[in-house]
Design an enzyme around this catalytic site. Sequence first.
Site, short mmCIF file in Angstrom:
data_model
loop_
_atom_site.label_atom_id
_atom_site.label_comp_id
_atom_site.label_asym_id
_atom_site.label_seq_id
_atom_site.Cartn_x
_atom_site.Cartn_y
_atom_site.Cartn_z
N PRO A 103 -35.50 23.27 82.15
CA PRO A 103 -36.86 23.55 81.96
C PRO A 103 -37.25 24.30 80.79
O PRO A 103 -38.13 24.36 80.11
CB PRO A 103 -37.16 24.39 83.19
CG PRO A 103 -36.23 24.01 84.32
CD PRO A 103 -34.95 23.60 83.37
N VAL A 142 -34.74 24.86 77.60
CA VAL A 142 -34.08 24.20 76.26
C VAL A 142 -34.59 22.65 76.36
O VAL A 142 -35.06 22.18 75.32
CB VAL A 142 -32.77 24.66 76.11
CG1 VAL A 142 -32.35 23.74 74.87
CG2 VAL A 142 -32.33 25.91 75.78
N GLY A 143 -34.25 22.25 77.64
CA GLY A 143 -34.49 20.71 77.58
C GLY A 143 -35.94 20.26 77.40
O GLY A 143 -36.23 19.32 76.56
N GLU A 194 -29.83 7.38 80.96
CA GLU A 194 -28.95 6.93 81.88
C GLU A 194 -29.17 7.78 82.92
O GLU A 194 -28.78 9.23 83.19
CB GLU A 194 -27.63 7.11 81.20
CG GLU A 194 -26.57 6.26 82.15
CD GLU A 194 -26.06 7.12 83.36
OE1 GLU A 194 -26.25 6.23 84.53
OE2 GLU A 194 -25.74 8.16 83.44
N GLU A 250 -27.83 8.04 94.84
CA GLU A 250 -26.46 8.60 94.17
C GLU A 250 -25.89 9.89 94.86
O GLU A 250 -26.69 10.96 94.73
CB GLU A 250 -26.58 8.93 92.45
CG GLU A 250 -25.31 9.29 91.68
CD GLU A 250 -25.58 9.60 90.40
OE1 GLU A 250 -25.16 9.08 89.42
OE2 GLU A 250 -26.78 10.17 90.18
#
Length: 227
Positions: free
Chosen positions: A39, A41-42, A80, A213
């Site tokens: 939340p 840096v990304g 990905e 997953e």
Amino acid sequence: TMILKPSEEAPFTGQIVAEICDAAGLPPGVFNLVHGDGPGVGTALSSHAGVDMVSFTGSTRAGVEVARAAAPTVKRVHQELGGKSANIVLPSADLRAAVTGGVGAMMTNSGQSCNAPSRMLVPAARMDEAIDAAREAVADYTVGTPDSNAKLGPVVSETQFNKIQILIEAGITEGATLVAGGPGKPEGLEQGYYVKPTIFANVSNGMTIAQQEIFGPVLTILGYKDV
């Protein structure tokens, strides 16, 4: 030039890569490392006008947020996201060898690999053979602390541990055959996020564990009628 933001859950590999680039004499500014969470840096990297392309590996949920943040600056996006890789054992294969190898590939890194072959497809008529081979293979995968010579360590966090436990319980509830492992921590490992190496067989495509997953040491074995 590039900026790497490693996962805040597992940052040390990225740190080592930065040290290698520096030691190798890569010109300053070609490879850059920034630590931080998604939340903070990304989001900043995904939305920044000075970034031409963003590549993301992680969950589908976070991937959607990355794409949204990148859209206003029309930057290229490569992702990905959550995978459910299939390991297809054909009728002509050496079944025992293929199953043994497939169990090993799944359990590597305690199943925390985006390319882990988490769905093993075997000829339905040989399901019992596959179960026997898988049960024998997984018996070699001991779980323990790093100084114990065990093959598997813990998973990365309490959040991930809890997610894995919920999915293992779902496999049992939905009627898959529990071949090995199961819910809870291995005996003697109450402290730490250790997961039993778990194998389900007679899994159908509609089951949660065949679709989600798990990102832990959990293998699902599905049968097929023909190629």
